[in-house]
Scaffold this motif. Structure first.
Motif, PDB file in Angstrom:
ATOM      1  N   UNK A  48       0.849  -1.188   0.000  1.00 38.21           N
ATOM      2  CA  UNK A  48       0.000   0.000   0.000  1.00 38.21           C
ATOM      3  C   UNK A  48       0.884   1.237   0.000  1.00 38.21           C
ATOM      4  N   UNK A  49       0.637   2.122  -0.961  1.00 38.10           N
ATOM      5  CA  UNK A  49       1.349   3.392  -1.022  1.00 38.10           C
ATOM      6  C   UNK A  49       0.343   4.541  -1.006  1.00 38.10           C
ATOM      7  N   UNK A  50       0.767   5.665  -0.463  1.00 39.90           N
ATOM      8  CA  UNK A  50      -0.087   6.851  -0.445  1.00 39.90           C
ATOM      9  C   UNK A  50       0.757   8.068  -0.766  1.00 39.90           C
ATOM     10  N   UNK A  51       0.190   8.967  -1.541  1.00 35.71           N
ATOM     11  CA  UNK A  51       0.838  10.229  -1.901  1.00 35.71           C
ATOM     12  C   UNK A  51      -0.198  11.338  -1.754  1.00 35.71           C
ATOM     13  N   UNK A  52       0.270  12.562  -1.756  1.00 36.22           N
ATOM     14  CA  UNK A  52      -0.676  13.674  -1.767  1.00 36.22           C
ATOM     15  C   UNK A  52      -1.482  13.622  -3.064  1.00 36.22           C
ATOM     16  N   UNK A  53      -2.711  14.070  -3.022  1.00 34.96           N
ATOM     17  CA  UNK A  53      -3.610  13.987  -4.174  1.00 34.96           C
ATOM     18  C   UNK A  53      -2.939  14.526  -5.434  1.00 34.96           C
ATOM     19  N   UNK A  54      -2.974  13.720  -6.490  1.00 36.34           N
ATOM     20  CA  UNK A  54      -2.374  14.105  -7.754  1.00 36.34           C
ATOM     21  C   UNK A  54      -0.906  13.782  -7.863  1.00 36.34           C
ATOM     22  N   UNK A  55      -0.325  13.236  -6.789  1.00 36.84           N
ATOM     23  CA  UNK A  55       1.089  12.896  -6.793  1.00 36.84           C
ATOM     24  C   UNK A  55       1.367  11.612  -7.565  1.00 36.84           C
ATOM     25  N   UNK A  56       2.651  11.269  -7.671  1.00 33.91           N
ATOM     26  CA  UNK A  56       3.076  10.080  -8.410  1.00 33.91           C
ATOM     27  C   UNK A  56       3.550   9.005  -7.441  1.00 33.91           C
ATOM     28  N   UNK A  57       3.045   7.794  -7.628  1.00 32.06           N
ATOM     29  CA  UNK A  57       3.531   6.669  -6.828  1.00 32.06           C
ATOM     30  C   UNK A  57       4.917   6.281  -7.327  1.00 32.06           C
ATOM     31  N   UNK A  58       5.855   6.170  -6.410  1.00 35.01           N
ATOM     32  CA  UNK A  58       7.243   5.954  -6.798  1.00 35.01           C
ATOM     33  C   UNK A  58       7.695   4.543  -6.477  1.00 35.01           C
ATOM     34  N   UNK A  59       8.652   4.063  -7.288  1.00 33.75           N
ATOM     35  CA  UNK A  59       9.232   2.739  -7.083  1.00 33.75           C
ATOM     36  C   UNK A  59      10.693   2.816  -7.477  1.00 33.75           C
ATOM     37  N   UNK A  60      11.452   1.754  -7.123  1.00 37.99           N
ATOM     38  CA  UNK A  60      12.866   1.712  -7.495  1.00 37.99           C
ATOM     39  C   UNK A  60      12.977   1.797  -9.020  1.00 37.99           C
ATOM     40  N   UNK A  61      13.954   2.495  -9.559  1.00 37.21           N
ATOM     41  CA  UNK A  61      15.101   3.104  -8.870  1.00 37.21           C
ATOM     42  C   UNK A  61      14.876   4.549  -8.428  1.00 37.21           C
TER      43      UNK A  61
END
Length: 325
Positions: A48-61
């Protein structure tokens, strides 16, 4: 405008808002000030990931992650749907024997499907806000997560913790059950190392997949995780494939799930299976060279000498030369 939106949401629910959509793959939930992404991440696990509204979910790298990249694990081929909590009463994702749900109030709940047991539930919606630094560093957030306390729950793991004479609140001899232990810093200090993975007697494993300073404490009021500087919320939760009584030890199942999610350690080379010489500590290079020479002179097999913690010009070359002799 805000009143109109609130009225529309209330009217939709009063008129029979859509039930919580369920998926076995992935869903992005637009939950007011945050966007939440839930995805299957293992046989009985979710991320489960959460970001501010409109943000981008990040992953490696793009971010440091303890989880194995998607191309190295089995992941559902299903696409990632999107829902808005203004229109539905929540959303959920199932993965094997676990269900992760976002309720209409925005709070997360994790349930073991086979017996319907709630394993972990947010006490309040996570707080994810921009950090305040001087100079300002845009994009960084602070994160606070609080989960409900469960009476009788025992928490194991969370790294290696030492008892110091100056810390009067910490158990003198330490303890295996981390519930009730004073707040632990997430950053290493004074020989104390927190690894942000916990195994619960309720039958779940929890990883806070965030390389951040902060603190964690499990007590009678709940489990409290504080991360000082992050780019997103990122947690991984797993459960067992069955309900009690388990066919296979629940601890074995949870450890195996964690290893699958974070990657298996490579097999050590054969030379590491011999004797390791370690001392606290060698004062100078001459000392360690004499020790190495004595092992050779006495024909005692030796795999490794650990120099703790001084170092000198080029001890490796000289020790190799001794070994060659």
């Amino acid at each position: 405008m805000l009143c109109a939106l609130l009225f529309a949401a209330a009217f939709a629910r009063a008129a029979g808002a859509s039930p919580a959509p369920s998926t076995s793959g992935c869903v992005v939930v637009h939950a007011g000030a945050q966007d939440v992404k839930i995805e299957a991440y293992g046989a009985d696990a979710v991320r489960v990931r959460a970001v501010l509204a409109g943000g981008t979910f990040k992953d490696a790298p793009d971010v440091i992650s303890a989880l194995v990249p998607p191309n190295e694990r089995a992941l559902s081929a299903a696409g990632c749907g999107a829902v808005d909590l203004m229109a539905v009463d929540g959303a959920e994702v199932t993965s094997g024997n676990i269900k992760a749900a976002v309720g209409s109030d925005g709070k997360l709940t994790f349930t073991r499907i086979s017996d319907g047991k709630i394993l972990l539930a947010e006490k309040s919606v996570r707080v994810l806000v921009p950090t305040t630094t001087t100079p300002a560093v845009p994009g960084f957030l602070s994160l606070d997560m609080v989960f409900e306390a469960v009476e009788g729950e025992r928490i194991y793991g969370l790294g290696q913790h030492a008892a110091f004479s100056w810390d009067k609140d910490f158990p003198v001899n330490g303890q295996l059950d981390q519930k009730g232990v004073p707040s632990m810093l997430l950053e290493p200090h004074d020989g104390d190392v927190t690894i942000p993975v916990a195994h619960s007697s309720l039958g779940y494993a929890f990883l806070s997949n965030l390389p951040s300073t902060g603190s964690v404490v499990y007590n009678a009021t709940g489990s409290h995780w504080r991360h000082d500087t992050v780019l997103q919320m990122d947690i991984w939760v797993a459960t067992t494939s069955d309900s009690p009584p388990h066919a296979v030890s629940p601890w074995q199942q949870l450890q195996s799930a964690y290893a699958d999610a974070t990657g298996h350690a490579p097999v050590w080379p054969e030379w590491t299976t011999g004797f390791w010489q370690c001392k606290l500590r060698y004062a100078n290079q001459t000392q360690i060279m004499r020790v190495a020479e004595e092992y050779v002179r006495r024909n005692i097999p030796l795999s490794l000498i650990i120099i703790d913690f001084f170092s000198w010009n080029d001890p490796v070359t000289k020790v190799n030369t001794i070994g060659d002799e």
